[in-house]
Write an enzyme that holds these catalytic residues in place. Structure first.
Site, PDB file in Angstrom:
ATOM      1  N   ASP A  81      27.069  46.498  36.948  1.00 31.32           N
ATOM      2  CA  ASP A  81      28.258  45.635  36.938  1.00 31.32           C
ATOM      3  C   ASP A  81      28.538  45.146  35.508  1.00 31.32           C
ATOM      4  OD1 ASP A  81      30.288  44.097  38.114  1.00 31.32           O
ATOM      5  OD2 ASP A  81      28.959  42.387  38.490  1.00 31.32           O
ATOM      6  N   HIS A  82      29.817  45.080  35.143  1.00 38.02           N
ATOM      7  CA  HIS A  82      30.244  44.518  33.840  1.00 38.02           C
ATOM      8  C   HIS A  82      29.406  44.992  32.670  1.00 38.02           C
ATOM      9  CE1 HIS A  82      33.306  41.748  35.273  1.00 38.02           C
ATOM     10  NE2 HIS A  82      32.493  41.408  36.266  1.00 38.02           N
ATOM     11  N   HIS A 184      35.797  34.386  37.863  1.00 32.80           N
ATOM     12  CA  HIS A 184      34.356  34.349  38.080  1.00 32.80           C
ATOM     13  C   HIS A 184      33.896  32.900  38.142  1.00 32.80           C
ATOM     14  CE1 HIS A 184      34.413  38.474  36.064  1.00 32.80           C
ATOM     15  NE2 HIS A 184      33.859  38.681  37.236  1.00 32.80           N
ATOM     16  N   GLY A 185      32.797  32.653  38.834  1.00 28.25           N
ATOM     17  CA  GLY A 185      32.210  31.307  38.866  1.00 28.25           C
ATOM     18  C   GLY A 185      32.805  30.447  39.965  1.00 28.25           C
ATOM     19  N   GLY A 213      35.412  38.226  40.876  1.00 27.19           N
ATOM     20  CA  GLY A 213      35.589  36.799  41.147  1.00 27.19           C
ATOM     21  C   GLY A 213      35.832  36.599  42.627  1.00 27.19           C
ATOM     22  N   SER A 215      33.872  35.568  45.212  1.00 29.41           N
ATOM     23  CA  SER A 215      33.325  34.533  46.103  1.00 29.41           C
ATOM     24  C   SER A 215      34.158  33.269  45.959  1.00 29.41           C
ATOM     25  CB  SER A 215      31.833  34.285  45.821  1.00 29.41           C
ATOM     26  OG  SER A 215      31.616  33.681  44.578  1.00 29.41           O
ATOM     27  N   ASN A 234      33.621  41.939  44.585  1.00 27.38           N
ATOM     28  CA  ASN A 234      32.399  41.470  43.914  1.00 27.38           C
ATOM     29  C   ASN A 234      32.135  40.015  44.277  1.00 27.38           C
ATOM     30  OD1 ASN A 234      32.789  43.934  42.656  1.00 27.38           O
ATOM     31  ND2 ASN A 234      31.951  43.179  40.724  1.00 27.38           N
ATOM     32  N   THR A 237      28.641  34.188  42.926  1.00 25.94           N
ATOM     33  CA  THR A 237      28.390  32.775  42.619  1.00 25.94           C
ATOM     34  C   THR A 237      28.113  31.907  43.841  1.00 25.94           C
ATOM     35  OG1 THR A 237      29.771  32.964  40.661  1.00 25.94           O
ATOM     36  CG2 THR A 237      29.353  30.733  41.467  1.00 25.94           C
TER      37      THR A 237
END
Ligand code: 13P
Length: 295
Positions: A81-82, A184-185, A213, A215, A234, A237
């Site tokens: 990932d990333h 993300h986060g 991002g 979740s 994906n 977090t």
């Protein structure tokens, strides 16, 4: 069994569902990912992010990911990932990863395109699928800096549909990560997904689309995103936070009992693992979007 990223996303396409991609920077997350897939009967993507190298090195986790995926009865894609460095990607490919993401979203378009094309050629020579990102989420995966508010506040640049079409054609990538309002986060407020952006991309691009991002989004928005063409989501977090909360409550419970009992490390890892299996199983089912189990 180990499955290629391209094939697992084709299964998602056929069933109008999305495959959950869980980050596994711990043995608990690795086991929970595979066990949740086996228990629910759906395929899964088991991911290691380059940003998690300091939490869990690829050298330590990669071989375990591949070994547990190979012997699982579930369909598992082992994915990088990333990844920002092609030399790091090559190491994962040599370990037997079946999916990889090149993240050039912070680079100028031409650099992103050139490196994505090189990554696609390298991945395909290992029979591995490539994901690339176009547009930018603004915040990066992992760490405090990832915790933005809205996508705009985090500096996101939404994916342009015409550019996406040209990018896919020129790079030969297999699946495309796009930016349309997720971050993300932890979300500080309600996420605002831009479904018009996603629908436009879908109309111009035929490869499966990916939501990062992923979740902290409502079940209704997951369903809308999947119906609009998202095939991989994906998720990290919120699951990591729930597992952290479970471990903390074990500590709180022991301390509150005033029994003088020690807190053992394995009590925390077991509590975290159990919470992750519960959360991942329910996420996998939501992302199945009504499709029947496949195993
Ligand atoms: P979350 O931070 O929303 O869990 O997203 C994880 C992710 O996109 C990993 O690539």
């Amino acid at each position: 069994m180990l499955v290629n990223l391209r094939d697992i996303c084709a299964i998602a396409e056929q069933n109008n569902m999305a495959i959950a991609s869980f980050n596994a920077p711990s043995m608990e997350a690795l086991r929970a990912t595979i066990d949740a897939a086996e228990q629910t009967g759906y395929p899964v993507i088991l991911s290691h992010a380059e940003a998690h190298e300091s939490v869990m090195p690829l050298d330590a986790m990669g071989p375990a990911m591949v070994a547990l995926a190979e012997r699982s009865s579930a369909m598992v894609c082992v994915h990088l990932d990333h990844c920002e460095h092609l030399s790091y990607m090559r190491r994962a490919l040599e370990m037997g990863f079946t999916g990889a993401m090149y993240d050039g979203s912070m680079e100028p378009y031409e650099v992103n395109l050139e490196n994505s094309a090189r990554a696609a050629a390298m991945c395909h020579s290992f029979d591995c699928g490539l994901e690339s990102e176009l547009g930018s989420m603004g915040s990066r995966e992992g760490g405090e800096s990832a915790e933005g508010g809205t996508a705009e506040e985090a500096g996101a640049v939404y994916t342009d549909s015409d550019q996406a079409r040209a990018f896919v054609k020129a790079t030969d990538l297999d699946i495309l990560a796009c930016s349309f309002g997720t971050v993300h986060g932890l979300y500080k407020g309600e996420p605002h997904l831009q479904f018009d952006v996603l629908t436009k991309i879908r109309s111009r691009v035929k490869v499966p689309l990916v939501m990062h991002g992923g979740s902290g989004v409502s079940d209704e928005d997951y369903a809308r995103a999947i119906d609009a063409g998202i095939r991989k989501i994906n998720y990290y977090t919120y699951g990591a936070k729930y597992a952290g909360d479970a471990a903390v409550s074990v500590v709180d419970g022991v301390r509150a009992s005033a029994s003088g009992k020690p807190v053992y490390w394995h009590d925390l890892t077991v509590a975290a693992y159990e919470r992750l299996v519960e959360d991942f199983s329910s996420v996998i089912k939501v992302f199945a979007n009504g499709a029947a189990p496949l195993a």
